[in-house]
Scaffold this motif. Sequence first.
Motif, PDB file in Angstrom:
ATOM      1  N   MET A   1       1.209  -1.573  -0.108  1.00 46.78           N
ATOM      2  CA  MET A   1       0.311   0.029  -0.003  1.00 46.78           C
ATOM      3  C   MET A   1       0.948   1.053   0.073  1.00 46.78           C
ATOM      4  N   PHE A   2       1.125   2.205  -1.246  1.00 43.74           N
ATOM      5  CA  PHE A   2       1.657   3.327  -0.445  1.00 43.74           C
ATOM      6  C   PHE A   2       0.513   4.561  -0.870  1.00 43.74           C
ATOM      7  N   TYR A   3       0.973   5.219   0.023  1.00 43.16           N
ATOM      8  CA  TYR A   3       0.594   6.788   0.695  1.00 43.16           C
ATOM      9  C   TYR A   3       1.233   7.905   0.127  1.00 43.16           C
ATOM     10  N   LYS A   4       0.547   8.941  -0.463  1.00 37.92           N
ATOM     11  CA  LYS A   4       1.591   9.716  -0.937  1.00 37.92           C
ATOM     12  C   LYS A   4       1.394  10.889   0.476  1.00 37.92           C
ATOM     13  N   ASP A   5       0.202  11.128   0.875  1.00 38.46           N
ATOM     14  CA  ASP A   5      -0.192  11.717   1.663  1.00 38.46           C
ATOM     15  C   ASP A   5      -1.725  11.633   2.398  1.00 38.46           C
ATOM     16  N   ILE A   6      -2.401  12.642   3.201  1.00 45.05           N
ATOM     17  CA  ILE A   6      -4.153  12.390   3.270  1.00 45.05           C
ATOM     18  C   ILE A   6      -4.759  12.950   2.318  1.00 45.05           C
ATOM     19  N   PRO A   7      -5.309  11.357   1.457  1.00 46.73           N
ATOM     20  CA  PRO A   7      -6.755  12.274   1.218  1.00 46.73           C
ATOM     21  C   PRO A   7      -7.633  13.220   1.201  1.00 46.73           C
ATOM     22  N   ASN A   8      -7.674  14.551   1.331  1.00 50.52           N
ATOM     23  CA  ASN A   8      -8.986  14.982   1.854  1.00 50.52           C
ATOM     24  C   ASN A   8     -10.058  15.239   1.352  1.00 50.52           C
ATOM     25  N   GLY A   9     -11.076  13.897   2.579  1.00 53.13           N
ATOM     26  CA  GLY A   9     -12.236  14.246   1.298  1.00 53.13           C
ATOM     27  C   GLY A   9     -12.920  13.286   0.360  1.00 53.13           C
ATOM     28  N   LYS A  10     -11.794  12.258   0.527  1.00 56.78           N
ATOM     29  CA  LYS A  10     -12.017  11.355  -0.508  1.00 56.78           C
ATOM     30  C   LYS A  10     -11.512  10.324   0.361  1.00 56.78           C
ATOM     31  N   THR A  11     -11.726   9.126  -0.168  1.00 55.90           N
ATOM     32  CA  THR A  11     -11.817   7.551   0.419  1.00 55.90           C
ATOM     33  C   THR A  11     -10.095   7.429   1.219  1.00 55.90           C
ATOM     34  N   TYR A  12     -10.202   6.771   2.157  1.00 56.14           N
ATOM     35  CA  TYR A  12      -8.877   6.800   3.261  1.00 56.14           C
ATOM     36  C   TYR A  12      -8.973   5.638   3.702  1.00 56.14           C
ATOM     37  N   LEU A  13      -7.541   4.698   2.930  1.00 53.70           N
ATOM     38  CA  LEU A  13      -7.787   3.601   2.982  1.00 53.70           C
ATOM     39  C   LEU A  13      -6.887   3.244   4.400  1.00 53.70           C
ATOM     40  N   ASP A  14      -6.890   1.707   5.225  1.00 52.97           N
ATOM     41  CA  ASP A  14      -6.686   1.816   5.956  1.00 52.97           C
ATOM     42  C   ASP A  14      -5.299   0.744   5.525  1.00 52.97           C
ATOM     43  N   THR A  15      -4.433   0.183   6.495  1.00 50.12           N
ATOM     44  CA  THR A  15      -3.794  -0.675   6.411  1.00 50.12           C
ATOM     45  C   THR A  15      -3.660  -2.042   5.332  1.00 50.12           C
ATOM     46  N   ASP A  16      -4.979  -1.927   5.506  1.00 55.86           N
ATOM     47  CA  ASP A  16      -5.507  -3.568   5.388  1.00 55.86           C
ATOM     48  C   ASP A  16      -5.954  -3.164   3.741  1.00 55.86           C
ATOM     49  N   GLY A  17      -6.259  -2.239   3.244  1.00 53.98           N
ATOM     50  CA  GLY A  17      -6.909  -1.712   2.477  1.00 53.98           C
ATOM     51  C   GLY A  17      -8.820  -1.075   2.447  1.00 53.98           C
ATOM     52  N   ARG A  18      -8.796  -0.986   3.291  1.00 57.58           N
ATOM     53  CA  ARG A  18     -10.790  -0.612   3.908  1.00 57.58           C
ATOM     54  C   ARG A  18     -10.447   1.269   4.121  1.00 57.58           C
ATOM     55  N   HIS A  19     -11.434   1.433   3.297  1.00 55.93           N
ATOM     56  CA  HIS A  19     -11.472   2.606   3.931  1.00 55.93           C
ATOM     57  C   HIS A  19     -11.941   2.813   5.125  1.00 55.93           C
ATOM     58  N   ILE A  20     -11.335   3.926   5.928  1.00 59.03           N
ATOM     59  CA  ILE A  20     -11.416   4.072   7.851  1.00 59.03           C
ATOM     60  C   ILE A  20     -12.389   4.555   8.025  1.00 59.03           C
ATOM     61  N   GLN A  21     -13.377   3.393   9.194  1.00 55.46           N
ATOM     62  CA  GLN A  21     -14.114   3.900   9.721  1.00 55.46           C
ATOM     63  C   GLN A  21     -13.757   4.613  11.233  1.00 55.46           C
ATOM     64  N   ALA A  22     -14.247   6.041  11.176  1.00 61.68           N
ATOM     65  CA  ALA A  22     -13.643   6.568  12.326  1.00 61.68           C
ATOM     66  C   ALA A  22     -14.205   7.807  12.272  1.00 61.68           C
ATOM     67  N   HIS A  23     -15.677   7.963  12.589  1.00 64.46           N
ATOM     68  CA  HIS A  23     -16.138   9.534  12.267  1.00 64.46           C
ATOM     69  C   HIS A  23     -16.802  10.090  13.559  1.00 64.46           C
ATOM     70  N   GLY A  24     -16.498  11.481  13.065  1.00 65.56           N
ATOM     71  CA  GLY A  24     -16.781  11.896  15.085  1.00 65.56           C
ATOM     72  C   GLY A  24     -15.898  11.254  15.514  1.00 65.56           C
ATOM     73  N   GLY A  25     -14.505  11.446  15.284  1.00 61.71           N
ATOM     74  CA  GLY A  25     -14.378  10.840  15.521  1.00 61.71           C
ATOM     75  C   GLY A  25     -12.663  12.097  16.506  1.00 61.71           C
ATOM     76  N   GLN A  26     -11.350  10.891  16.395  1.00 63.87           N
ATOM     77  CA  GLN A  26      -9.832  12.172  17.501  1.00 63.87           C
ATOM     78  C   GLN A  26      -9.487  11.403  17.685  1.00 63.87           C
ATOM     79  N   ILE A  27      -7.889  12.071  17.084  1.00 62.32           N
ATOM     80  CA  ILE A  27      -6.417  11.885  17.121  1.00 62.32           C
ATOM     81  C   ILE A  27      -5.573  11.967  17.673  1.00 62.32           C
ATOM     82  N   GLN A  28      -5.104  11.469  18.705  1.00 64.50           N
ATOM     83  CA  GLN A  28      -4.174  11.652  20.005  1.00 64.50           C
ATOM     84  C   GLN A  28      -2.828  11.042  20.018  1.00 64.50           C
ATOM     85  N   ARG A  29      -2.291  11.501  20.441  1.00 62.78           N
ATOM     86  CA  ARG A  29      -0.850   9.650  20.261  1.00 62.78           C
ATOM     87  C   ARG A  29      -1.036   9.925  22.206  1.00 62.78           C
ATOM     88  N   MET A  30      -0.608   8.773  22.326  1.00 65.78           N
ATOM     89  CA  MET A  30      -0.984   7.540  23.364  1.00 65.78           C
ATOM     90  C   MET A  30       0.871   6.711  23.372  1.00 65.78           C
TER      91      MET A  30
END
Length: 369
Positions: A1-30
């Motif tokens: 899987m090759f990512y250039k950078d984040i595809p804003n507003g488009k399908t965003y694949l996880d490392t298994d090749g599936r669209h990320i399901q993390a809506h209404g979410g939160q990103i943080q360092r843990m």
Amino acid sequence: MFYKDIPNGKTYLDTDGRHIQAHGGQIQRMSFFDEEAGSTVTKWIWVGEDKTNGAHGGIRAYSSDDLLNWKYEGIIMRNITSREALDTDPYFTKLYEGKNAEELDHIYECINSTTAIIERPKLIYNRKTGMYVLWFHADGPTKESNSSYAAASAGVAVSSSPFGPLKFIDRYRLNVCPDDQEVFFPKSRGMARDMNLFIDDDDTAYIIYSSEENLTLYISKLNDEYTYLATEPKDAVYGTDFIRLFPGAQREAPALFKRKDKYYLITSGCTGWAPNQARYYMADSVMGEWKNMGDPCIFDFNHTTFESQSTCVFNACIDDTGAERYIYLGDRWNSKKLSESSYLFLDIRFMDDNSMKIAYQERGLADGN
Ligand code: DGJ
């Protein structure tokens, strides 16, 4: 899987090749104990709503080392497909061991997969207890009303791992408008819908949420365990335990963050899944005076926050040079097919007077991290 950078507003694949399901979410360092590595690791964690099956889903988590490549870590809080599952499925029987039938009925009512609404999950780590605490907008019909957003409550679940299984504790109505202030929805008190969490530098945690039928935002202090309010609503002191923000202004999707000594709160208007104009506020303390700073977006010609709705803001810089890169994470909802809703990662620029601006970028985090 090759990512250039984040595809804003488009399908965003996880490392298994599936669209990320993390809506209404939160990103943080843990930091957390990684079974595979056998040691404590520090990663980016993204939690959010699983919309695979439409409006009613559980909560998923993803992890990443670079904010671009996301590994699916599983469903961290499952919703329940049948009442029987609570008596027969080992996942649930272990989690809710010792609960009586009435308590299990209540758990089923709150997080079932047919009618329960589980939205805007936010996860925080409690340094004192060593537990991960998840709050979410817990809604659905009640015994009194069939409306799908009748419960208007805040749900809480806990786990010793950020990847669950999170044990649902309960859902609650929260603080109420003091008698000497004008309440905007007297019919129903203590409502809590769109929400977020914030931990201040002194480890005090707050829940920020839409109340009074989404007409007024509230900020309420949490207890030391982060599992309930600091003070029961009937004893809560206005200004110490909670505040009401912008009564009647009808704001939701709150995203609170701190930069230097200023607090920022990005919000949206209330138009269902349709995007609308963002507005942000600034203050010198969480419980302080919040000043309306208007729309942070520039060249957003349709006034739709670039067709998105705020969900969180995080600092993407992880080195100790003091460098900063605050990222606005927004949802671009697809109301016809919620599972295809996408994300916007947009850099926030700060001006000399500490005000902020957000411009559209075709691709998020274009220089990588
Ligand atoms: C807007 C909220 O921000 C979303 O989380 C969701 O509750 C939709 N409304 C439902 O219409």
